[in-house]
Write a protein that holds these residues in place. Structure first.
Motif, PDB file in Angstrom:
ATOM      1  N   ILE A 274       4.657  -0.245  -5.579  1.00  0.00           N
ATOM      2  CA  ILE A 274       4.126   1.332  -5.126  1.00  0.00           C
ATOM      3  C   ILE A 274       3.887   0.536  -3.963  1.00  0.00           C
ATOM      4  CG2 ILE A 274       2.494   2.482  -5.446  1.00  0.00           C
ATOM      5  CD1 ILE A 274       4.404   3.403  -7.273  1.00  0.00           C
TER       6      ILE A 274
ATOM      7  N   ILE B 129      -2.757   0.377  -9.896  1.00  0.00           N
ATOM      8  CA  ILE B 129      -2.060   1.024  -9.130  1.00  0.00           C
ATOM      9  C   ILE B 129      -3.436   1.754  -8.074  1.00  0.00           C
ATOM     10  CG2 ILE B 129      -0.516   3.863  -8.094  1.00  0.00           C
ATOM     11  CD1 ILE B 129       1.098   2.551 -10.098  1.00  0.00           C
TER      12      ILE B 129
ATOM     13  N   LYS C 204       2.304  -2.418  -9.975  1.00  0.00           N
ATOM     14  CA  LYS C 204       1.617  -2.093  -8.332  1.00  0.00           C
ATOM     15  C   LYS C 204       2.341  -2.941  -7.336  1.00  0.00           C
ATOM     16  CE  LYS C 204      -1.493  -6.610  -8.323  1.00  0.00           C
ATOM     17  NZ  LYS C 204      -2.263  -6.885  -7.774  1.00  0.00           N
TER      18      LYS C 204
ATOM     19  N   ASN D  21       7.183   3.945 -11.638  1.00  0.00           N
ATOM     20  CA  ASN D  21       5.987   2.725 -11.810  1.00  0.00           C
ATOM     21  C   ASN D  21       4.698   2.921 -11.935  1.00  0.00           C
ATOM     22  OD1 ASN D  21       7.419   0.258 -11.056  1.00  0.00           O
ATOM     23  ND2 ASN D  21       8.850   2.336  -9.355  1.00  0.00           N
ATOM     24  N   SER D  22       4.449   4.426 -12.231  1.00  0.00           N
ATOM     25  CA  SER D  22       3.019   4.146 -12.584  1.00  0.00           C
ATOM     26  C   SER D  22       2.378   3.987 -14.017  1.00  0.00           C
ATOM     27  CB  SER D  22       2.421   5.962 -11.874  1.00  0.00           C
ATOM     28  OG  SER D  22       2.237   6.144 -10.897  1.00  0.00           O
TER      29      SER D  22
ATOM     30  N   LEU E  91       1.632  10.728  -5.939  1.00  0.00           N
ATOM     31  CA  LEU E  91       1.151   9.561  -6.530  1.00  0.00           C
ATOM     32  C   LEU E  91      -0.652   9.392  -6.859  1.00  0.00           C
ATOM     33  CD1 LEU E  91       1.549   6.492  -6.960  1.00  0.00           C
ATOM     34  CD2 LEU E  91       0.502   6.077  -4.665  1.00  0.00           C
TER      35      LEU E  91
ATOM     36  N   ILE F 117       8.263   6.672  -8.853  1.00  0.00           N
ATOM     37  CA  ILE F 117       6.574   6.475  -8.893  1.00  0.00           C
ATOM     38  C   ILE F 117       6.000   6.815 -10.007  1.00  0.00           C
ATOM     39  CG2 ILE F 117       4.537   8.397  -8.327  1.00  0.00           C
ATOM     40  CD1 ILE F 117       4.851   8.878  -5.519  1.00  0.00           C
TER      41      ILE F 117
END
Length: 294
Positions: A256, A286, A253, A247-248, A274, A244
Motif C-alpha cells: 500500500i 495500513i 503495508k 493487501n488489506s 482504501l 488494495i
C-alpha cells in the motif's frame, strides 16, 4: 504474350505455395542441419515470390513464424539471428497472431519462448530481448495489448523494464495479475484467502514469513518499475481496487505504501476505497499509514 506470362506466373505461385510444408518444423526428431536446410528453402521461395511473406497457410501459419519457432532453437538455446535478419528483408507484417489465438503475435511469442511448463527456462532473457529489439526495429507494435502483462507473467523483468523505458503504455491486467498471484501463493501454502473473510490472522502471520517475503519481492518489483513510468490514474480503477483488497486482507503495508507514494490519495475514489477497505478488514498497519499521511 502477356496473358501467357500471367498464366505461367500464377501456376508458379500456386506450385510454390503447395510445396511449402511446415510439418517438418513440428518434428521433434528433426536435426539442426535439416532446420537450416528448410529455412534456406523458405528464403529461396520468398526470393522467387516475395508476395508469399504474409500469406496464411493451414492453421494461420506464416513463413516468418518458423524463423523464431523451430526445434533448432530448442536444441541450441539460441535464435538464428542471421536467418531472421534475412527473412526480415522481405518486410513481413509482424503484428499478426499465430495459431488464431489472442496475444500470440511474434512479439508476444518472443517474450515467452524458452519457458518450460514448470517455469524453468532454456533461453537466456537477453536472447529473448535481442529478438524483441529486432522485431520492434522492423515494425512490431510496442503498444500491442498485454505485452507488459505477458512479460510479467513470464517473469521477464528486464524485458518488462525495456518495454516501459521505450514507451509501452498498456497496463491491462498487471495489478490484477499481481494480486491474483499473491492469493494463489497464499492458497498453495495451505491458507484460505477471500474477500468475505474478516478473520485473517493466520494469513497475516504467513505474510510476514521469509517464504512469503521472497515471493512477494519478486512480484512487487514489477509494480515498483511500472509506477516509475505510468501514473496511477492511467491504471484501471478495478485493478487498483483488487490490489488494495488482497493487501488489506493481509495488512501488507509495504504494498500500500507504494500506491500512497505514487499519488493514490490524489485519486479521490481510490483513496476512499482504501480507507473503507482497511477499516473493513481492520488492517491496523495500513490504517496507521493513512493516519501518518494526513
Amino acid at each position: 504474350m502477356k496473358r501467357i506470362f500471367l498464366i505461367l506466373f500464377l501456376l508458379f505461385k500456386i506450385s510454390v505455395a503447395d510445396e511449402i510444408n511446415f510439418d517438418i518444423f513440428y518434428d521433434q526428431n528433426i536435426t539442426n542441419q535439416q532446420v537450416d536446410k528448410e529455412l534456406d528453402r523458405l528464403l529461396f521461395i520468398l526470393d522467387k515470390n516475395p508476395n508469399l511473406i504474409n500469406k496464411e497457410f493451414g492453421y494461420n501459419e506464416r513463413i516468418f513464424s518458423f524463423f523464431i519457432i523451430n526445434s533448432k532453437i530448442g536444441n541450441t538455446g539460441k535464435f538464428d539471428f542471421e536467418r531472421i535478419e534475412k527473412v526480415l528483408q522481405f518486410k513481413p507484417d509482424l503484428n499478426y497472431n499465430m495459431y488464431r489465438l489472442d496475444y500470440t503475435s511474434p512479439l508476444h511469442m518472443a517474450i515467452v519462448l524458452g519457458i518450460n511448463i514448470d517455469g524453468s527456462k532454456w533461453l537466456r532473457e537477453d536472447e529473448n530481448l535481442k529478438l524483441i529489439k529486432i522485431l520492434l526495429k522492423n515494425g512490431a507494435d510496442l503498444n500491442t495489448k498485454e505485452l507488459l502483462t505477458t512479460a510479467y507473467s513470464a517473469n521477464k523483468f528486464e524485458i518488462f523494464s525495456y518495454f516501459l523505458d521505450n514507451g509501452a503504455k498498456d497496463t491491462t491486467r498487471i495489478l490484477f495479475s499481481i494480486a491474483a498471484d499473491i492469493g494463489i501463493f497464499i492458497g498453495n501454502n495451505g491458507f484460505s484467502i477471500h474477500k468475505n473473510k474478516l478473520e485473517n490472522s493466520n494469513e497475516r502471520k504467513f505474510a510476514r514469513t521469509d517464504i512469503f517475503k521472497k515471493f512477494y519481492e519478486n512480484k512487487i518489483k514489477f509494480l515498483k518499475e511500472l509506477v516509475k513510468f505510468i501514473e496511477l490514474d492511467k491504471i484501471d480503477l478495478k485493478e487498483i481496487e483488487s490490489f488494495i483488497i488482497i493487501n488489506s486482507i493481509l495488512d501488507n503495508k509495504s504494498a500500500i505504501q507504494i500506491l500512497l507514494d505514487n499519488g493514490l490519495c490524489e485519486l479521490t475514489k481510490s483513496c476512499e476505497f482504501l480507507k473503507d477497505t482497511a477499516n473493513h478488514y481492520d488492517s491496523k498497519e495500513i490504517l496507521k499509514l493513512l493516519d501518518d499521511a494526513k
